[in-house]
Design an enzyme around this catalytic site. Structure first.
Site, PDB file in Angstrom:
ATOM      1  N   GLY A 319       6.545  -7.866  12.685  1.00 17.66           N
ATOM      2  CA  GLY A 319       5.286  -7.848  12.117  1.00 17.66           C
ATOM      3  C   GLY A 319       5.158  -8.972  10.851  1.00 17.66           C
ATOM      4  O   GLY A 319       6.367  -9.352  10.569  1.00 17.66           O
ATOM      5  N   LYS A 321       5.077 -10.280   7.202  1.00 18.46           N
ATOM      6  CA  LYS A 321       5.591  -9.522   6.216  1.00 18.46           C
ATOM      7  C   LYS A 321       4.622  -9.250   5.218  1.00 18.46           C
ATOM      8  O   LYS A 321       3.723 -10.433   4.910  1.00 18.46           O
ATOM      9  CB  LYS A 321       6.815 -10.581   5.581  1.00 18.46           C
ATOM     10  CG  LYS A 321       7.908 -10.724   6.249  1.00 18.46           C
ATOM     11  CD  LYS A 321       9.100 -11.759   5.611  1.00 18.46           C
ATOM     12  CE  LYS A 321      10.381 -11.906   6.575  1.00 18.46           C
ATOM     13  NZ  LYS A 321      11.294 -12.859   5.884  1.00 18.46           N
ATOM     14  N   GLY A 322       4.740  -8.251   4.435  1.00 25.45           N
ATOM     15  CA  GLY A 322       3.647  -7.787   3.524  1.00 25.45           C
ATOM     16  C   GLY A 322       3.692  -8.465   2.062  1.00 25.45           C
ATOM     17  O   GLY A 322       5.084  -8.661   1.873  1.00 25.45           O
ATOM     18  N   MET A 323       2.971  -8.299   1.188  1.00 25.57           N
ATOM     19  CA  MET A 323       3.054  -9.002  -0.116  1.00 25.57           C
ATOM     20  C   MET A 323       3.517  -8.066  -1.069  1.00 25.57           C
ATOM     21  O   MET A 323       3.850  -8.208  -2.060  1.00 25.57           O
ATOM     22  CB  MET A 323       1.624  -9.526  -0.388  1.00 25.57           C
ATOM     23  CG  MET A 323       1.302 -10.771   0.392  1.00 25.57           C
ATOM     24  SD  MET A 323      -0.334 -11.551  -0.516  1.00 25.57           S
ATOM     25  CE  MET A 323      -1.491 -10.415   0.342  1.00 25.57           C
ATOM     26  N   LYS A 338      10.383   1.495   3.820  1.00 26.74           N
ATOM     27  CA  LYS A 338       9.553   0.703   3.140  1.00 26.74           C
ATOM     28  C   LYS A 338      10.043   0.712   1.779  1.00 26.74           C
ATOM     29  O   LYS A 338       9.993   2.043   1.161  1.00 26.74           O
ATOM     30  CB  LYS A 338       8.232   1.274   3.338  1.00 26.74           C
ATOM     31  CG  LYS A 338       7.640   1.266   4.621  1.00 26.74           C
ATOM     32  CD  LYS A 338       6.118   1.733   4.968  1.00 26.74           C
ATOM     33  CE  LYS A 338       5.318   1.015   4.385  1.00 26.74           C
ATOM     34  NZ  LYS A 338       3.851   1.430   4.971  1.00 26.74           N
ATOM     35  N   ASP A 373       1.867   9.955   7.552  1.00 24.53           N
ATOM     36  CA  ASP A 373       2.611  10.762   6.449  1.00 24.53           C
ATOM     37  C   ASP A 373       3.941   9.921   6.102  1.00 24.53           C
ATOM     38  O   ASP A 373       4.532   9.173   7.114  1.00 24.53           O
ATOM     39  CB  ASP A 373       3.114  12.101   7.169  1.00 24.53           C
ATOM     40  CG  ASP A 373       3.326  13.154   5.898  1.00 24.53           C
ATOM     41  OD1 ASP A 373       3.046  12.598   4.635  1.00 24.53           O
ATOM     42  OD2 ASP A 373       3.911  14.253   6.277  1.00 24.53           O
TER      43      ASP A 373
END
Length: 577
Positions: A319, A321-323, A338, A373
């Site tokens: 996916g 990559k998130g900030m 995470k 969750d």
């Protein structure tokens, strides 16, 4: 008895007392659920659920404070805690909630002992569910023999579960159930002398619904079922009868809030559920009945077992990559890990603590089947040899302040675990047109169901949503969520002058919480062949008046119930929830 032995005994007794105080309060808050259902007091139901979620952490903190005052430097004494664990084993060996008592011990010692990681000498690491004693089931469920006949069995079930409230139409409910059983079970199986129906005596309450969980032994196997009851303005009624294992699994999903259910022997309840909701793992079932801290323990045991039986390496999760979060996974295990990054790239301006607060907010909120969750861990140890070099490089670049290497282990100071899902943007790139249409319908439904639960996702790009094994769409990026009632949904002002028409920046004032739903079309769906279907199917998503109408209902105190099963299987599809 020496002074040290006296201190060991006292510590063990204080730990047990702390747990008993927690469990007593847990059961008391749980016991209010039937009254709230009977009285249709949904606000109290919601507040009570939130109070119960806070109990465990508060009791661990209170017990830790008492022991800190008592033990002083002994809190870091390895031999003292080793002796205390042995005393605790003796003191709790005959308890019917032994597995929960062991988890409470772990929770407190982790807070007391400086820098303590998982240690088998000091903690209960591998005991858990499989070590619990089997007790007679006499008080667990009602039994209904097949020689009673279907009508008598159904009438007896309805009679045994009296909600002490007026029924909408009791006789109609009985016949609805009889018809459903005939169509689904008796059309395929013939009852025999050993056919029996069992229904758990404890009712499972959540939000505006009450659920009976049962099973029928027929055709040489157990056939599980769930009967949901709702309490509408005109009385209590049976809403449907669920036999579909996928729907039953979804009722116990990691995207759902925990049930309020009276539990006398936790292991026994989980063992029964494990025979009925076969798609769920033990740790998920403990979560579902409200013992999420022990669910976390059982999850960790399962993870350790898997780690010992596999040899693949941890890698960067698929996916975009998130900030805010660095996400990695073990390909052979159905979980992602995470971590909050050390620094956030613009335009993100929040702090690490603010991100943690968002995750706490989700944990305390009704997830309506649309938010995953999570379990939060500190001092999480992984074998260094199992970390792929590319992942190590990514961790060093983004979360280095939360890493430590010691004794061939990577120690992570803080992380969240979450169910692995296929990112929706990736799923849409690879799936068929028909699957894409279903997915974007689900995507819009997820956003609107969250809205009705007073959650505005913030960043609604498809990369922030996942697709489950049942192809359900779930939101999992929480750093920008807000309460819907805090947002201001607006129509975009229409330009009236040449300067306004050709302005490079918005010419009108925009406040921090202003939202313009008309703009959602610009980023929501990238796949061209499915865009028209999405825009047509979810026209309300782009209408500020629709969002404001939901907001008004919430502000007036209405709790908008999200059914955890399809509307078309309801006995009365048009009945008000």
């Amino acid at each position: 008895m020496s002074v040290n032995q006296l201190l060991v005994e006292k510590t063990s007794k204080l730990l047990i007392g702390g747990f008993e105080n927690y469990f007593r309060n847990f059961k008391e808050l749980t016991s209010y659920a039937p009254n709230h259902f009977r009285e249709r007091n949904w606000r109290a139901m919601k507040d009570n659920h939130r109070k119960r979620l806070m109990l465990y952490k508060d009791q661990v903190f209170a017990t830790k404070s008492i022991l800190q005052e008592l033990l002083h430097e002994k809190t870091a004494d390895f031999d003292f805690w080793k002796e205390t664990k042995q005393a605790y084993i003796i003191d709790t060996k005959n308890r019917k909630d032994k597995e929960l008592v062991e988890t409470f011990f772990n929770s407190v010692i982790r807070k007391l002992y400086p820098g303590l990681a998982i240690n088998e000498d000091l903690m209960f690491v591998h005991e858990g569910f499989n070590s619990c004693e089997i007790y007679p089931n006499d008080n667990l469920y009602f039994s209904y023999p097949s020689n009673w006949g279907l009508q008598k069995i159904i009438r007896s079930i309805i009679s045994d579960f009296d909600f002490h409230a007026p029924y909408l139409n009791r006789e109609a409910d009985i016949q609805f159930l009889v018809k459903a059983v005939r169509e689904v079970i008796l059309s395929r199986y013939t009852p025999s002398a050993d056919t029996v129906t069992q229904v758990l005596k404890s009712v499972f309450y959540r939000n505006k619904a009450a659920y009976l969980i049962g099973r029928t032994y027929v055709g040489g196997k157990w056939m599980p079922f769930i009967i949901p009851f709702l309490h509408g303005p005109h009385g209590v009624y049976v809403d449907t009868l669920i036999f579909d294992p996928k729907i039953m699994a979804h009722l116990f999903s990691f995207t759902r809030s925990y049930f309020m259910v009276d539990v006398e022997i936790p292991f026994q309840m989980v063992a029964f559920l494990n025979s009925v909701i076969t798609h769920k793992q033990v740790h998920e079932l403990y979560n579902a009945i409200g013992f999420n801290k022990h669910g976390k323990t059982e999850f960790y045991r399962d993870f350790l077992n898997h780690l010992g039986q596999s040899n693949d390496q941890f890698v960067i999760a698929e996916g975009i990559k998130g900030m805010v979060m660095t996400v990695f996974t073990l390909p052979s295990y159905n979980i992602v890990f995470k971590m909050i990054k050390d620094y956030f790239d613009p335009p993100k301006t929040m702090t690490r603590q603010e991100v943690r607060n968002k995750y706490k907010m989700v944990g305390m909120h009704d997830r309506v089947g649309r938010m995953a969750d999570t379990h939060e861990f500190e001092e999480f140890h992984l074998p260094l040899e199992r970390i792929h070099p590319e992942l190590m490089q990514e961790l060093r670049a983004t979360v280095n302040s939360h890493l430590e290497i010691r004794n061939n282990e990577l120690i992570i100071k803080h992380l969240y675990t979450e169910r692995k899902m296929i990112p929706l943007n990736i799923y849409l790139e690879e799936c068929s047109l028909e699957d894409a249409k279903s997915a974007v319908e689900e995507y819009g439904d997820a956003i609107l169901q969250l809205a009705k639960a007073n959650i505005f996702p913030g960043d609604m790009m498809t990369k922030n949503f996942g697709v489950t094994r049942q192809k359900r769409i779930v939101f999992y990026d929480y750093d920008e969520i807000e309460f819907l009632t805090d947002m201001n949904f607006r129509w975009k002002p229409k330009p009236e002058t040449f300067e306004q028409i050709y302005a490079s920046e918005p010419w009108y004032d925009i406040k921090p919480n202003d939202v313009f739903p008309e703009d959602f079309k610009k980023f929501m769906i990238g796949r061209q062949d499915v865009k028209p279907h999405f825009f047509n199917y979810h026209q309300n998503l782009f209408n500020p008046d629709y969002w404001n109408a939901i907001q008004d209902r919430i502000k007036k105190g209405e709790w908008i119930h999200a059914l955890p099963y399809p509307n078309h299987i309801r006995f009365r599809p048009d009945e008000e929830v």
